[in-house]
Design a protein around this motif. Structure first.
Motif, PDB file in Angstrom:
ATOM      1  N   ASN A 173       0.819  -1.211   0.000  1.00  0.00           N
ATOM      2  CA  ASN A 173       0.000   0.000   0.000  1.00  0.00           C
ATOM      3  C   ASN A 173       0.850   1.257   0.000  1.00  0.00           C
ATOM      4  OD1 ASN A 173      -2.387  -1.261  -0.179  1.00  0.00           O
ATOM      5  ND2 ASN A 173      -2.896  -1.124   2.001  1.00  0.00           N
ATOM      6  N   GLU A 174       1.965   1.195   0.721  1.00  0.00           N
ATOM      7  CA  GLU A 174       2.850   2.345   0.768  1.00  0.00           C
ATOM      8  C   GLU A 174       3.370   2.640  -0.639  1.00  0.00           C
ATOM      9  OE1 GLU A 174       5.666   2.043   4.072  1.00  0.00           O
ATOM     10  OE2 GLU A 174       6.996   3.242   2.829  1.00  0.00           O
ATOM     11  N   SER A 177       0.660   4.239  -2.970  1.00  0.00           N
ATOM     12  CA  SER A 177       0.448   5.680  -2.838  1.00  0.00           C
ATOM     13  C   SER A 177       1.587   6.438  -3.489  1.00  0.00           C
ATOM     14  CB  SER A 177       0.343   6.128  -1.382  1.00  0.00           C
ATOM     15  OG  SER A 177      -0.005   5.078  -0.567  1.00  0.00           O
TER      16      SER A 177
ATOM     17  N   TRP B  22      -5.919  13.059  -4.261  1.00  0.00           N
ATOM     18  CA  TRP B  22      -6.090  12.973  -2.803  1.00  0.00           C
ATOM     19  C   TRP B  22      -7.198  11.969  -2.454  1.00  0.00           C
ATOM     20  CZ3 TRP B  22     -10.483  14.153   0.016  1.00  0.00           C
ATOM     21  CH2 TRP B  22     -10.312  14.071   1.412  1.00  0.00           C
ATOM     22  N   ALA B  23      -8.299  12.030  -3.212  1.00  0.00           N
ATOM     23  CA  ALA B  23      -9.416  11.106  -2.969  1.00  0.00           C
ATOM     24  C   ALA B  23      -8.951   9.660  -3.158  1.00  0.00           C
ATOM     25  CB  ALA B  23     -10.569  11.418  -3.911  1.00  0.00           C
ATOM     26  N   LEU B  25      -5.896   8.497  -2.877  1.00  0.00           N
ATOM     27  CA  LEU B  25      -4.993   8.118  -1.794  1.00  0.00           C
ATOM     28  C   LEU B  25      -5.767   7.817  -0.523  1.00  0.00           C
ATOM     29  CD1 LEU B  25      -2.006  10.596  -2.241  1.00  0.00           C
ATOM     30  CD2 LEU B  25      -2.088   8.178  -2.788  1.00  0.00           C
ATOM     31  N   TRP B  26      -6.813   8.631  -0.303  1.00  0.00           N
ATOM     32  CA  TRP B  26      -7.634   8.408   0.896  1.00  0.00           C
ATOM     33  C   TRP B  26      -8.303   7.043   0.823  1.00  0.00           C
ATOM     34  CZ3 TRP B  26     -13.113   8.178   0.666  1.00  0.00           C
ATOM     35  CH2 TRP B  26     -13.715   7.994   1.910  1.00  0.00           C
ATOM     36  N   GLY B  27      -8.843   6.740  -0.364  1.00  0.00           N
ATOM     37  CA  GLY B  27      -9.498   5.444  -0.551  1.00  0.00           C
ATOM     38  C   GLY B  27      -8.531   4.296  -0.335  1.00  0.00           C
ATOM     39  N   LYS B  29      -5.837   4.366   1.520  1.00  0.00           N
ATOM     40  CA  LYS B  29      -5.427   4.306   2.913  1.00  0.00           C
ATOM     41  C   LYS B  29      -6.508   3.661   3.775  1.00  0.00           C
ATOM     42  CE  LYS B  29      -2.706   7.148   5.970  1.00  0.00           C
ATOM     43  NZ  LYS B  29      -2.515   8.500   6.437  1.00  0.00           N
ATOM     44  N   SER B  30      -7.768   3.943   3.443  1.00  0.00           N
ATOM     45  CA  SER B  30      -8.838   3.373   4.265  1.00  0.00           C
ATOM     46  C   SER B  30      -9.221   1.972   3.786  1.00  0.00           C
ATOM     47  CB  SER B  30     -10.042   4.307   4.270  1.00  0.00           C
ATOM     48  OG  SER B  30     -10.424   4.572   2.946  1.00  0.00           O
ATOM     49  N   GLN B  32     -10.166   0.712   0.877  1.00  0.00           N
ATOM     50  CA  GLN B  32     -11.314   0.475   0.003  1.00  0.00           C
ATOM     51  C   GLN B  32     -10.955  -0.305  -1.257  1.00  0.00           C
ATOM     52  OE1 GLN B  32     -13.823   3.926  -0.637  1.00  0.00           O
ATOM     53  NE2 GLN B  32     -12.948   4.875   1.169  1.00  0.00           N
TER      54      GLN B  32
END
Lengths: 800, 79
Positions: A173-174, A177, B22-23, B25-27, B29-30, B32
């Motif tokens: 995951n890192e 991103s 950003w959206a 990345l947020w997805g 990270k959470s 999804q």
């Protein structure tokens, strides 16, 4: 009769056997009580939307399991092992949900859990059926949650998200991103760069150029410092340990280009190279990410073995049965196993008989029937009945535990060639840095090309020469090799053993138990005078040698026997057994033993002999013959084809040895050997420069095994094999021995290909870059392609 | 084209793009995107009910945390 589908699971059965029910004018059919129960439950909870989502999918009929094991989920030991506490103070557990077939199943499970009071969060992964459940311990117990899942026809059992996997996912995951940011920036920079390039040819006002430069700067900055921070970190640790690695090269190249571009942007002179900065970072990052992905694949293979280990076992204490955590179970306790349960601790069966599934250990799907007195190994699974067994070990000495340890060790221990490659890539990086500096000086002072051109050419040199491929060449191939081998029941204790195995020139095989089945049977029996059979029986019973066992079995089949108390019992290596009973001396063994005790006796045949003498007089003689393992001949042939010499070492007589050797096609035979002779033979092979793989039974060959480059124990139980072998063959077959040679050779071949591939690439690319034919952008692309080709080449091992 | 317009266009488009990033990345990270097939199914079976469900879960969590806090506040050692 017509076939009708079950209203719940949708499987079709004959109408006559179905449970019929009328509900608001419709006829419902159920194949079993379980399905019926779940259907009504779902209706009552208003969850019948499940059937809409189910569509044409079919389910397994619901099994009505007894819920008598529920209390174990609330035990302290269980909680300690599986339940974590979240930062809000809730409890969290990872479960594997059994019985999930389609997305509707996921939906239903989540829905039901969501409606359960006290459940704070429940997410189920459809691809691997793993679920994460967070609940409030004050409101609901875990056992209740499991019960809820069972009530709707599924089953859940906990799993320890092995550290390996969790780490791999986090890392993935890192990287995701970072790659996302890098790709986003690169894509946008490319648009702007196109405008700049066209402006370069058609003429563009400086003020517009400045705007575009600034926009590129905004996009390139997070790419370098966020996405590229991995390289900075790597470079820092490398330099701290006085080691110049590829991260140093990447970060040097990207940073130099970045700093120069910022300078050009501020002074409003020259060109900017922000596009090169983002490209370098993006391509190298993607290459590195692919490496992570394949590492995760290997970790998955490990988890498959580790996750099969249960956490508790039902211990029988008198009339009571207690569920105990496996870590606290001592040797000698009695454990009860039900069908479908896995063995956690090695032991011996004491009550009942059952078929065992050993497929996790051996890959063999055929179940094996075990009865009282048989050994039970951890990792196997009871299939058909309830049994009791006595533990002979603790959990941390048991086979399954050892295997898991071994596998994780294997990945961390690096082969020599990798150490070499790392060293080389260190020197290589230094050389490249020097070449880059020389290139800069050459272009600047000798060619007189100006600061900008000289800098950009030297940056291209740094970037194109990244020794990624060099560093990847070995670990990629070994990792894939180890995981492929593990799947086939072959465990390499260290990655370095793959290399040794691949270089093997000589294979030394023990006869008994390796080439032959190791269970000689009596083919001829001669009695010279009448004697007390009980004496002989007691003598052979005391020895574990296969010949003694063969005689014992023969006696048991033909006579009524009882054991006598023998004195001065002494085992003479490779000769036989000596003992005394009420003033008479007993001798049992081969001709060698008689000679040793100055008894004159001649006998000649090409079978193994067991001679029994009382007080110096031969009273009985047994001829025993061993059966050659099936496929032994094919095995020898294919090993020879791999260019490996095959030698047979045996303590048996030359006649016997030659007969067997001829049968399987071995030309070189060394017979009449004592254990220490075998060891010195191995030494003499070493002197001749051979790399020796020794295959023996692990007990009386232990010295020879220790002397050889690779020891493999066969035919004497898995736990001994794990202890003494460098390469463990879990299913004890000659075929997997051959496979291990093939895999090792393939891995080594692939490593060599990888190394030459990356070398060839650099030999071509670096001079081109030095001459200034390559822009930093193309350099980054070329470098990533070289890493990719190494990864792709390594994956070919999987196919072979 | 004036410089200001270029600045405006570049700025807004990059900002919008960054918002999307950003959206994403947020997805990520959470969690999804951890389950590919489920991610697609969510789109297939999108319904009001799922939304209600999510709200209910959030409420449940809030309540549980509140209860926990209250319990801690009212905690008295029995002496």
């Amino acid at each position: 009769m017509a076939q009708v589908p079950c209203t719940h699971c949708k499987l079709e059965f004959d109408e006559s056997v179905m449970i019929k029910e009328e509900e608001s004018g419709k006829t419902l059919y159920f194949c079993c009580k379980g399905c019926e129960g779940v259907y009504h439950l779902l209706n009552a909870k208003d969850l019948d939307g499940f059937y809409e989502q189910l569509g044409n999918n079919k389910l397994e009929p619901v099994k009505l399991d007894a819920n008598d094991d529920l209390e174990r989920f609330d035990l302290e030991g269980f909680k300690k092992k599986f339940v974590k506490t979240t930062k809000d103070g809730f409890s969290e557990i990872n479960l594997i949900i059994e019985g999930i077939h389609c997305s509707a199943c996921v939906w239903l499970n989540e829905k039901v859990l969501h409606q359960t009071d006290g459940v704070i969060e429940a997410t189920i992964n459809y691809s691997n059926n793993k679920a994460k459940v967070i609940w409030d311990e004050d409101e609901i117990k875990l056992s209740k949650i499991i019960e809820t899942i069972r009530a709707i026809g599924y089953n859940a059992y906990p799993y320890d998200p092995a550290i390996q996997e969790e780490k791999a996912v986090k890392l993935r995951n890192e990287y995701y991103s970072r790659i996302l940011v890098a790709v986003f920036a690169t894509m946008n920079i490319m648009w702007i760069a196109i405008a700049l390039y066209s402006g370069y040819f058609t003429g563009m006002q400086q003020s517009k150029k400045n705007i575009l430069h600034f926009a590129e700067f905004v996009l390139a900055t997070p790419t370098l410092f966020y996405s590229g921070s991995i390289f900075f970190r790597g470079a820092y640790y490398g330099l701290k340990n006085k080691f110049i690695n590829m991260d140093v090269l990447v970060s040097a190249g990207a940073t130099l280009a970045y700093i120069y571009s910022v300078y050009a942007m501020i002074t409003k002179q020259g060109e900017v190279y922000f596009d090169s900065v983002t490209m370098i970072i993006t391509f190298v990052l993607v290459g590195k990410y692919l490496e992570i992905l394949s590492k995760k694949k290997a970790a998955d293979t490990l988890d498959k073995i580790a996750s099969s280990s249960p956490t508790e076992a039902l211990v029988v204490e008198g009339d009571n049965k207690v569920l105990k955590s496996i870590e606290i179970i001592e040797e000698g306790e009695i454990i009860e196993l039900k069908p479908g349960e896995k063995v956690a601790i090695d032991g011996v069966l004491t009550k009942g008989k059952a078929s065992f599934d050993l497929s996790i250990l051996t890959g063999e799907s055929e179940p094996i029937l075990k009865t009282v007195g048989d050994e039970i190994v951890s990792g196997s699974m009871v299939i058909d009945s309830v049994i009791e067994y006595k533990t002979t070990k603790r959990e941390n000495n048991s086979l399954l535990h050892n295997i898991t340890e071994l596998l994780s060790d294997a990945i961390t221990k690096k082969p020599h060639i990798e150490q070499l490659a790392n060293q080389v890539s260190g020197y290589f990086s230094v050389t490249i840095l020097l070449i880059a500096i020389a290139t800069f000086l050459g272009w600047y002072f000798i060619v007189g090309a100006g600061f900008e051109k000289a800098l950009i050419v030297s940056i291209s040199v740094i970037v194109i020469a990244c020794p990624c491929a060099l560093g990847l060449a070995t670990p990629m191939a070994t990792l894939i090799g180890i995981s492929k081998a593990a799947k086939e029941g072959i465990l390499f204790k260290e990655a370095s053993k793959i290399e040794t195995m691949a270089k093997t020139t000589l294979l030394a095989l023990d006869k008994t138990g390796t080439i032959t089945v190791g269970k000689p049977i009596v083919v001829n029996y001669k009695e010279y005078r009448d004697y007390d059979k009980n004496l002989l029986y007691s003598l052979v019973k005391s020895s574990n040698h296969p010949i003694s066992k063969g005689v014992k079995n023969y006696l048991l089949e033909h006579f009524d026997l009882k054991e006598l108390e023998l004195q001065e019992h002494k085992e003479l290596q490779a000769k036989g057994v000596k003992a005394s009973y009420e003033n008479s001396n007993l001798l049992g063994g081969n001709l060698e033993l008689l000679k040793h005790n100055s008894i004159n006796f001649e006998y000649s045949c090409d079978n193994s002999l067991y001679i029994f003498a009382i007080d110096g007089e031969v009273v009985a003689l047994f001829e025993l013959s061993d059966i050659v393992k099936p496929k032994a001949k094919e095995f020898i042939k294919s090993v020879k084809k791999l260019g490996i010499k095959v030698v047979m070492l045996t303590g048996d007589r030359a006649e016997v040895a030659n007969k067997i050797a001829k049968e399987v096609g071995i030309e070189q035979v060394e017979a009449n050997l004592l254990p220490q002779d075998k060891a010195s033979l191995i030494d003499s092979y070493h002197e001749k420069g051979e790399i020796v793989v020794m295959v023996g039974d692990g007990i009386n060959d232990s010295i020879a095994l220790a002397k050889s480059d690779i020891a493999i124990a066969m035919g004497s139980g898995a736990d001994i094999a794990v202890e003494v072998s460098d390469v463990v063959l879990l299913n004890n077959s000659l075929e997997s021995l051959k496979d291990s040679f093939v895999i090792a050779k393939n891995v080594f071949k692939s490593i060599k290909q990888n190394l030459s591939l990356s070398l060839l690439y650099n030999v071509i690319a670096v001079p081109l870059a030095v001459m200034g034919y390559v822009t930093p952008l193309v350099a980054a692309l070329a470098m990533s392609l070289s890493s990719l080709s190494v990864v792709a080449n390594s994956f070919r091992i999987r196919k072979s | 084209m004036s410089d200001n317009i270029i600045i405006l266009m570049l700025g807004i488009s990059t900002f919008l793009g960054a918002l999307g990033l950003w959206a994403l990345l947020w997805g990520l990270k959470s969690g999804q995107f951890n389950d590919q097939s489920k991610f697609l199914d969510t789109a297939r079976y999108d319904s009001e009910e799922d939304y209600k469900d999510a709200v209910m879960m959030e409420q449940k969590k809030k309540d549980a945390i509140k209860r926990k806090k209250e319990k801690e506040k009212n905690y008295m050692p029995n002496d």
